[in-house]
Design an enzyme around this catalytic site. Structure first.
Site, PDB file in Angstrom:
ATOM      1  N   CYS A  67       0.828  -1.208   0.000  1.00  8.20           N
ATOM      2  CA  CYS A  67       0.000   0.000   0.000  1.00  8.20           C
ATOM      3  C   CYS A  67       0.862   1.258   0.000  1.00  8.20           C
ATOM      4  CB  CYS A  67      -0.932  -0.006   1.201  1.00  8.20           C
ATOM      5  SG  CYS A  67      -2.106  -1.367   1.200  1.00  8.20           S
ATOM      6  N   SER A  74      -5.438   0.206  11.461  1.00  7.18           N
ATOM      7  CA  SER A  74      -4.555   0.155  10.307  1.00  7.18           C
ATOM      8  C   SER A  74      -3.769   1.460  10.226  1.00  7.18           C
ATOM      9  CB  SER A  74      -5.387  -0.012   9.039  1.00  7.18           C
ATOM     10  OG  SER A  74      -4.619   0.260   7.894  1.00  7.18           O
TER      11      SER A  74
END
Length: 573
Positions: free
Chosen positions: A200, A476
């Site tokens: 990511c 997260s």
């Protein structure tokens, strides 16, 4: 190959030297090796490569490129693989309970492979969240000369002419639930958000820990921010193979590099980049492997005194590719060192000190990603530690990009993430609420799940800073909004979070660093007398074993006594 090593004090002598090791050598001959190759040091080249997610799909090729560097430096490379659990795929369901547990399994599996085969050094390639700290924990535990390589980030996707990441997809789910994003738009976004190989792209956990690896000295300078698809990654992998042989020749080991001062450097870089709150879990766990006392409160104190300098998503504007093009982690550390925020005399795997590496970097005044230390985005770090009557063992919140730094409101209590997410989807959360998600801690979950599905849905509904969310689980690195995790003691062991009831007033102040439950002591005492421990649904297997062994989040959620309890280390067998 010209460099010759004396194997008489290296671990690989136990499987390759002397008449009694003839059976062992027969296996190496079976693989086509020569007598000269078997006489070299054995170097483990570990990859977390797999087909589970794009974070990991480029790792095996990079690990293979490192073989040439090891051979050029006089070693014999021995490839093996470890597992990963990819958070973006595990998110929002029971699979996320496996995520943090995978960190320990990764470290354990590397340890077992290196111990069993008596490798003398280690080069590691990781891509997705827990594989980075897990691999570095193994390096510190074994203490053989080691070099860590991050496989690189994904390039940003493009949608309607704008850069997008997977977080935009998570948030679009919330927008869709709120009636603001047609299904066709959601489907179009999901197809372009992740355009290829790599982890990511924002300053989420993977990129945060990649920055940590450079700041702490286990990665070569400016090696980790290069995106995964770039052809230059093969040369970086080769260089890592050469470097590990230089470390072996010099006797330079991870614990020589990762000192208390190096951990302080790493924590400062996390704060300066507005990095993932998960670093406050992983840095203590890494320090634990080296026998260094460095807990959540140590990390939080460093965060408190560090300016926020790198304008990275999710709180800022840019992604890892942009940081790489701006000059990388060392460009950031150059201004930090100039501002007196780093210990420059720490050793690194390059053979030079951090300051010597930084001295080779020229400041780029034209880039827009990294601010000079004299002109920060905000004067204090992008991540803040909290402590108070709701969290006597501490908690953590990411404030990068947030306008609101204090919050007070009535509690809305849920005993698992699924129930909270269902309430969010049903638009059954009032503005001003403090959402409590408990029994999601390391022991009680078990596994300390991340809550990105819930937080992203809230943000997508426009509720991101209109509510606060508190959990004994994790968030997260991609989470944004007033989201507080790692609350300890966790609910499963009877921490104060277990005693909260709907309507209780909770007060949070990220400037003062406080988090308090506004309930009278006698009322809490009565609730405590009624409280009973809850059984979780995992009464066998890995998650059961983890729940029995794991410690609190304040110490990194570790599962063994650590380096301070050692009577000997593997590197000296």
């Amino acid at each position: 190959m010209t460099r010759i090593f004396d194997k008489s004090r290296l671990p690989s002598r136990h499987v390759s030297v002397g008449p009694e090791r003839a059976p062992h050598r027969s296996y190496y001959y079976a693989m086509g090796l020569t007598e000269e190759q078997i006489a070299r040091p054995f170097v483990g080249v570990v990859s977390a490569g797999n087909d589970s997610a794009p974070c990991n799909t480029a790792l095996d090729a990079q690990a293979d490129a490192a073989r040439g560097g090891v051979e050029a430096g006089g070693g014999l490379p021995r490839r093996f693989n470890t597992i990963t659990v990819t958070d973006g795929i595990a998110m929002g369901h029971q699979g996320m309970k496996s995520s943090l547990v995978s960190r320990e399994v990764i470290a354990d599996s590397i340890e077992l492979s290196v111990r069993g085969h008596c490798y003398d050094a280690l080069v590691g390639f990781a891509g997705c969240d827990k594989s980075l700290p897990g691999m570095m924990m193994a390096m510190l535990r074994l203490n053989v000369p080691s070099v860590f390589v991050y496989g690189g980030s994904i390039l940003p996707g493009s949608h309607h002419g704008q850069d997008v990441t997977v977080v935009d997809v998570f948030e679009a789910v919330g927008q869709h639930a709120a009636g603001h994003c047609p299904l066709e738009e959601l489907i179009a976004l999901e197809k372009v958000a992740c355009p290829g190989h790599g982890a990511c792209g924002g300053q989420f956990t993977a990129n945060t820990m990649a920055c940590v690896a450079e700041a702490i000295g286990l990665s070569l300078p400016n090696s980790n921010m290069m995106p995964a698809p770039y052809a230059g990654r093969a040369a970086l992998a080769h260089a890592a193979g050469v470097a590990v042989m230089d470390c072996l020749a010099a006797g330079l080991r991870p614990r020589d590099i990762c000192t208390r001062e190096a951990f302080e450097n790493a924590a400062r870089v996390v704060a300066a980049t507005g990095g993932s709150t998960n670093a406050a879990l992983h840095l203590p766990a890494m320090a634990h492997e080296a026998g260094i006392a460095f807990d959540l409160f140590d990390v939080a104190e460093i965060f408190r005194s560090t300016p926020y300098l790198a304008d990275l998503k999710p709180g800022g504007r840019y992604v890892a590719k942009d940081m790489y093009e701006a000059g990388g982690v060392y460009m950031l550390m150059k201004t930090m060192l100039a501002g007196g925020l780093l210990h420059g005399d720490c050793k690194t795997v390059s053979g030079l000190t951090l300051a010597e590496n930084i001295d080779r970097v020229t400041w780029n005044p034209d880039q827009k990603v990294i601010r000079e230390v004299t002109n920060p985005i905000t004067p204090t770090g992008g991540v803040v530690g909290l402590k108070g009557s709701l969290a006597p063992e501490g908690a953590i919140v990411k404030v990068a990009g947030m306008a609101r730094l204090s919050f007070a409101g009535p509690a809305r209590v849920f005993d698992c993430e699924e129930d909270a997410f269902a309430a969010v989807e049903a638009r059954d959360i009032a503005e001003g609420s403090v959402i409590i998600i408990r029994y999601e801690g390391p022991r009680g979950g078990p596994g300390m799940r991340e809550m990105l599905s819930t937080t992203a849905a809230l943000y997508g509904q426009g509720m991101g800073e209109k509510v606060a969310l508190i959990t004994d689980g994790r968030f997260s690195g991609a989470t944004r909004g007033f989201c507080i995790g790692h609350v300890g003691p966790e609910a499963a062991v009877g921490g104060p979070i277990a005693l909260v009831e709907d309507g209780d007033m909770i007060r949070i102040d990220a400037v003062a660093g406080t988090i308090d439950l506004d309930v009278a002591g006698d009322v809490l005492a009565e609730r405590r007398a009624r409280w009973q421990p809850r059984a979780h649904d995992y009464q066998s297997g890995t998650l059961w074993r983890y729940s029995r062994n794991v410690g609190p989040a304040v110490g990194g959620a570790v599962t063994h006594p650590g380096g301070s309890a050692e009577t000997h280390m593997f590197a000296d067998i």
